[in-house]
Design a protein around this motif. Structure first.
Motif, PDB file in Angstrom:
ATOM      1  N   VAL A 168       0.375  -1.324   0.305  1.00  0.00           N
ATOM      2  CA  VAL A 168       0.194   0.138  -0.043  1.00  0.00           C
ATOM      3  C   VAL A 168       1.197   1.189  -0.089  1.00  0.00           C
ATOM      4  CG1 VAL A 168      -1.695   1.501   1.666  1.00  0.00           C
ATOM      5  CG2 VAL A 168      -2.553  -1.184   0.858  1.00  0.00           C
ATOM      6  N   LEU A 169       0.520   2.398  -0.857  1.00  0.00           N
ATOM      7  CA  LEU A 169       1.740   3.190  -1.620  1.00  0.00           C
ATOM      8  C   LEU A 169       0.803   4.240  -0.997  1.00  0.00           C
ATOM      9  CD1 LEU A 169       2.562   1.160  -2.987  1.00  0.00           C
ATOM     10  CD2 LEU A 169       3.816   2.850  -4.316  1.00  0.00           C
ATOM     11  N   ALA A 218      -6.222   3.145   5.131  1.00  0.00           N
ATOM     12  CA  ALA A 218      -7.414   2.364   6.058  1.00  0.00           C
ATOM     13  C   ALA A 218      -7.533   1.459   4.824  1.00  0.00           C
ATOM     14  CB  ALA A 218      -8.169   2.497   7.468  1.00  0.00           C
ATOM     15  N   ARG A 219      -8.557   1.879   4.211  1.00  0.00           N
ATOM     16  CA  ARG A 219      -9.480   1.039   2.675  1.00  0.00           C
ATOM     17  C   ARG A 219      -8.613   0.992   1.812  1.00  0.00           C
ATOM     18  NH1 ARG A 219     -12.458   6.342   3.147  1.00  0.00           N
ATOM     19  NH2 ARG A 219     -11.510   7.140   1.327  1.00  0.00           N
ATOM     20  N   ALA A 220      -7.177   1.259   1.899  1.00  0.00           N
ATOM     21  CA  ALA A 220      -6.599   0.521   0.904  1.00  0.00           C
ATOM     22  C   ALA A 220      -5.787  -0.453   0.872  1.00  0.00           C
ATOM     23  CB  ALA A 220      -5.190   1.224   0.089  1.00  0.00           C
ATOM     24  N   VAL A 221      -5.823  -0.637   2.590  1.00  0.00           N
ATOM     25  CA  VAL A 221      -4.598  -2.091   3.829  1.00  0.00           C
ATOM     26  C   VAL A 221      -6.145  -3.007   3.197  1.00  0.00           C
ATOM     27  CG1 VAL A 221      -4.278  -3.106   5.650  1.00  0.00           C
ATOM     28  CG2 VAL A 221      -3.551  -0.412   4.936  1.00  0.00           C
ATOM     29  N   TRP A 222      -7.593  -2.608   3.721  1.00  0.00           N
ATOM     30  CA  TRP A 222      -9.021  -3.337   3.949  1.00  0.00           C
ATOM     31  C   TRP A 222      -8.055  -4.685   2.254  1.00  0.00           C
ATOM     32  CZ3 TRP A 222     -11.699  -5.529   6.908  1.00  0.00           C
ATOM     33  CH2 TRP A 222     -12.928  -6.094   6.453  1.00  0.00           C
ATOM     34  N   ARG A 223      -8.584  -3.367   1.310  1.00  0.00           N
ATOM     35  CA  ARG A 223      -8.810  -4.242  -0.026  1.00  0.00           C
ATOM     36  C   ARG A 223      -7.600  -5.417   0.434  1.00  0.00           C
ATOM     37  NH1 ARG A 223      -8.226  -1.364  -5.684  1.00  0.00           N
ATOM     38  NH2 ARG A 223      -8.087  -2.791  -7.061  1.00  0.00           N
ATOM     39  N   ALA A 224      -6.417  -4.747   0.427  1.00  0.00           N
ATOM     40  CA  ALA A 224      -4.814  -6.223  -0.469  1.00  0.00           C
ATOM     41  C   ALA A 224      -5.232  -6.596   0.646  1.00  0.00           C
ATOM     42  CB  ALA A 224      -3.622  -4.809   0.699  1.00  0.00           C
ATOM     43  N   VAL A 225      -5.913  -6.877   2.200  1.00  0.00           N
ATOM     44  CA  VAL A 225      -6.244  -7.974   2.679  1.00  0.00           C
ATOM     45  C   VAL A 225      -7.237  -9.044   2.291  1.00  0.00           C
ATOM     46  CG1 VAL A 225      -7.019  -8.555   5.186  1.00  0.00           C
ATOM     47  CG2 VAL A 225      -5.223  -6.271   4.928  1.00  0.00           C
ATOM     48  N   ARG A 233       0.288  -3.382  -6.245  1.00  0.00           N
ATOM     49  CA  ARG A 233       0.772  -1.695  -5.678  1.00  0.00           C
ATOM     50  C   ARG A 233      -0.837  -1.278  -5.871  1.00  0.00           C
ATOM     51  NH1 ARG A 233       6.253   0.537  -7.681  1.00  0.00           N
ATOM     52  NH2 ARG A 233       7.765  -1.162  -7.610  1.00  0.00           N
ATOM     53  N   ILE A 234      -0.620  -0.658  -4.163  1.00  0.00           N
ATOM     54  CA  ILE A 234      -2.508  -0.199  -3.812  1.00  0.00           C
ATOM     55  C   ILE A 234      -2.096   1.122  -4.078  1.00  0.00           C
ATOM     56  CG2 ILE A 234      -4.688  -0.258  -3.048  1.00  0.00           C
ATOM     57  CD1 ILE A 234      -4.320  -3.785  -2.836  1.00  0.00           C
ATOM     58  N   PRO A 235      -2.213   2.153  -4.422  1.00  0.00           N
ATOM     59  CA  PRO A 235      -2.384   3.670  -4.574  1.00  0.00           C
ATOM     60  C   PRO A 235      -3.004   3.382  -3.100  1.00  0.00           C
ATOM     61  CG  PRO A 235      -3.116   3.019  -6.322  1.00  0.00           C
ATOM     62  CD  PRO A 235      -2.658   2.107  -5.776  1.00  0.00           C
ATOM     63  N   ALA A 236      -3.113   4.913  -1.772  1.00  0.00           N
ATOM     64  CA  ALA A 236      -4.026   5.374  -1.434  1.00  0.00           C
ATOM     65  C   ALA A 236      -3.657   7.033  -0.915  1.00  0.00           C
ATOM     66  CB  ALA A 236      -3.737   4.623   0.097  1.00  0.00           C
ATOM     67  N   ASP A 239      -4.226  11.703  -3.802  1.00  0.00           N
ATOM     68  CA  ASP A 239      -2.903  12.125  -5.184  1.00  0.00           C
ATOM     69  C   ASP A 239      -2.041  11.347  -5.475  1.00  0.00           C
ATOM     70  OD1 ASP A 239      -2.583  11.789  -2.276  1.00  0.00           O
ATOM     71  OD2 ASP A 239      -0.355  12.769  -1.983  1.00  0.00           O
ATOM     72  N   ALA A 240      -1.780   9.521  -4.405  1.00  0.00           N
ATOM     73  CA  ALA A 240      -1.240   8.814  -4.654  1.00  0.00           C
ATOM     74  C   ALA A 240      -2.321   8.093  -5.766  1.00  0.00           C
ATOM     75  CB  ALA A 240      -0.898   7.889  -3.892  1.00  0.00           C
ATOM     76  N   GLU A 241      -3.597   7.774  -5.992  1.00  0.00           N
ATOM     77  CA  GLU A 241      -3.489   7.306  -7.150  1.00  0.00           C
ATOM     78  C   GLU A 241      -4.034   8.327  -8.058  1.00  0.00           C
ATOM     79  OE1 GLU A 241      -8.155   7.402  -5.546  1.00  0.00           O
ATOM     80  OE2 GLU A 241      -7.121   5.814  -4.121  1.00  0.00           O
ATOM     81  N   GLU A 242      -4.019   9.533  -8.464  1.00  0.00           N
ATOM     82  CA  GLU A 242      -3.647  10.725  -9.739  1.00  0.00           C
ATOM     83  C   GLU A 242      -1.756  10.561 -10.740  1.00  0.00           C
ATOM     84  OE1 GLU A 242      -3.036  15.037 -10.750  1.00  0.00           O
ATOM     85  OE2 GLU A 242      -3.973  14.331  -9.078  1.00  0.00           O
ATOM     86  N   LEU A 243      -1.103   9.701  -9.205  1.00  0.00           N
ATOM     87  CA  LEU A 243       0.234   9.424  -9.356  1.00  0.00           C
ATOM     88  C   LEU A 243       0.238   8.674 -10.149  1.00  0.00           C
ATOM     89  CD1 LEU A 243       3.275   9.907  -9.317  1.00  0.00           C
ATOM     90  CD2 LEU A 243       3.190   9.073  -7.466  1.00  0.00           C
ATOM     91  N   ALA A 244      -0.433   7.228  -9.429  1.00  0.00           N
ATOM     92  CA  ALA A 244      -0.143   6.276 -10.318  1.00  0.00           C
ATOM     93  C   ALA A 244      -1.138   6.170 -11.843  1.00  0.00           C
ATOM     94  CB  ALA A 244      -1.166   4.503  -8.836  1.00  0.00           C
ATOM     95  N   ALA A 245      -2.151   6.637 -11.579  1.00  0.00           N
ATOM     96  CA  ALA A 245      -2.381   6.629 -12.862  1.00  0.00           C
ATOM     97  C   ALA A 245      -1.779   7.139 -14.001  1.00  0.00           C
ATOM     98  CB  ALA A 245      -4.110   7.270 -12.861  1.00  0.00           C
ATOM     99  N   SER A 246      -1.055   7.996 -13.814  1.00  0.00           N
ATOM    100  CA  SER A 246      -0.177   8.493 -14.511  1.00  0.00           C
ATOM    101  C   SER A 246       0.774   8.185 -15.182  1.00  0.00           C
ATOM    102  CB  SER A 246       0.378  10.319 -13.889  1.00  0.00           C
ATOM    103  OG  SER A 246       1.397   9.837 -12.830  1.00  0.00           O
ATOM    104  N   LEU A 247       1.422   6.622 -13.900  1.00  0.00           N
ATOM    105  CA  LEU A 247       2.616   5.937 -14.295  1.00  0.00           C
ATOM    106  C   LEU A 247       2.051   4.839 -15.241  1.00  0.00           C
ATOM    107  CD1 LEU A 247       4.438   6.572 -11.229  1.00  0.00           C
ATOM    108  CD2 LEU A 247       4.795   7.021 -13.267  1.00  0.00           C
ATOM    109  N   ALA A 248       0.765   4.530 -15.021  1.00  0.00           N
ATOM    110  CA  ALA A 248       0.672   3.449 -15.354  1.00  0.00           C
ATOM    111  C   ALA A 248       0.127   2.988 -17.109  1.00  0.00           C
ATOM    112  CB  ALA A 248      -1.206   2.989 -15.512  1.00  0.00           C
TER     113      ALA A 248
END
Length: 248
Positions: A168-169, A218-225, A233-236, A239-248
């Motif tokens: 979780v990032l 917490a929601r990202a960790v819940w999803r991972a579990v 890799r799950i962005p949290a 801002d993290a989700e926007e970054l992850a999308a830009s790198l996809a």
């Protein structure tokens, strides 16, 4: 009823992760260096234990007290915002001892039980700075990037055993702790040449902009579990989700 053990629950992300799992009817083992009363709502499903992830005896004692666990969340960590030239090797080692070696030690300690049961999830909380580096975070970034590589390699060797490591990032936390804590320690030995960059970075840390809140992590960790199909890799946080999308 399943059980999750979370490290670093005295504040911040760890505290919110513990609250989230309690709200979803899991048994929660919330750990921290010095247990504090009243941080979490009283519940028969909650245990608060002392745990120092840099101490083998402390890890053993906590896991003995916790009993079998279905999920481990390695959240405990040290943040650091310094120029490398102003950072002692003692400080560098302390960051790696907690952020990297502490995560590895906790993971190694829970593996026998998970392997025997043929199931388990290990979630390691790192940071988006491992994807897009920022200045003054070289040691911190290195300690978290090592955890990314560790987790992705470990996932390959544990997949046949039914154990799922995930990452979780979080993005930028809504706090000025990094900047505030850095100042007094940097004045002792940091060359003046870094002052303009430090002021610029500290100003950005104190400024506005999108942040990652505890509930996002917490929601990202819940999803991972709970989601077997969750990505490695799950962005949290927005801002993290926007970054992850830009790198996809």
């Amino acid at each position: 009823m399943k059980t999750v053990l979370i490290t670093g629950c005295s504040s911040g992300f760890g505290l919110e992760i513990a609250r989230h799992f309690l709200a979803h009817d899991w048994k929660v083992v919330a750990t921290m260096r010095t247990p504090q009363e009243g941080l979490l709502p009283a519940s028969e499903r909650l245990r608060v234990l002392a745990l120092d992830v840099t101490d083998a005896a402390s890890i053993h004692a906590a896991l003995e007290a916790a009993g079998p666990i279905d999920a481990l969340v390695n959240n405990a960590g040290i943040g650091m915002l310094f120029p490398l030239e102003g950072t002692s090797m003692e400080t560098t080692r302390s960051v790696f001892e907690t952020n990297t070696l502490g995560t590895i030690a906790m993971t190694q300690a829970v593996l026998p039980g998970m392997r025997e049961r043929g199931a388990g999830v290990i979630v390691n909380v790192t940071s988006t700075v491992t994807l897009v580096p920022l200045p003054l975070l070289s040691v911190y970034t290195a300690s978290k990037a090592a955890v990314n590589a560790f987790t992705e390699s470990l996932a390959l060797e544990l997949a046949p055993l039914g154990i799922r490591p995930r990452l979780v990032l979080p993005g930028r936390a809504p706090t000025t702790r990094f900047g505030e804590n850095a100042r007094p320690r940097m004045q002792a030995g940091t060359p003046a040449a870094y002052a303009p960059l430090m002021e610029k970075v500290f100003g950005a840390v104190r400024g506005g902009g999108p942040v990652t809140h505890g509930e996002d992590v917490a929601r990202a960790v819940w999803r991972a579990v709970t989601d077997p199909a969750a990505p490695m890799r799950i962005p949290a946080g927005a801002d993290a989700e926007e970054l992850a999308a830009s790198l996809a």
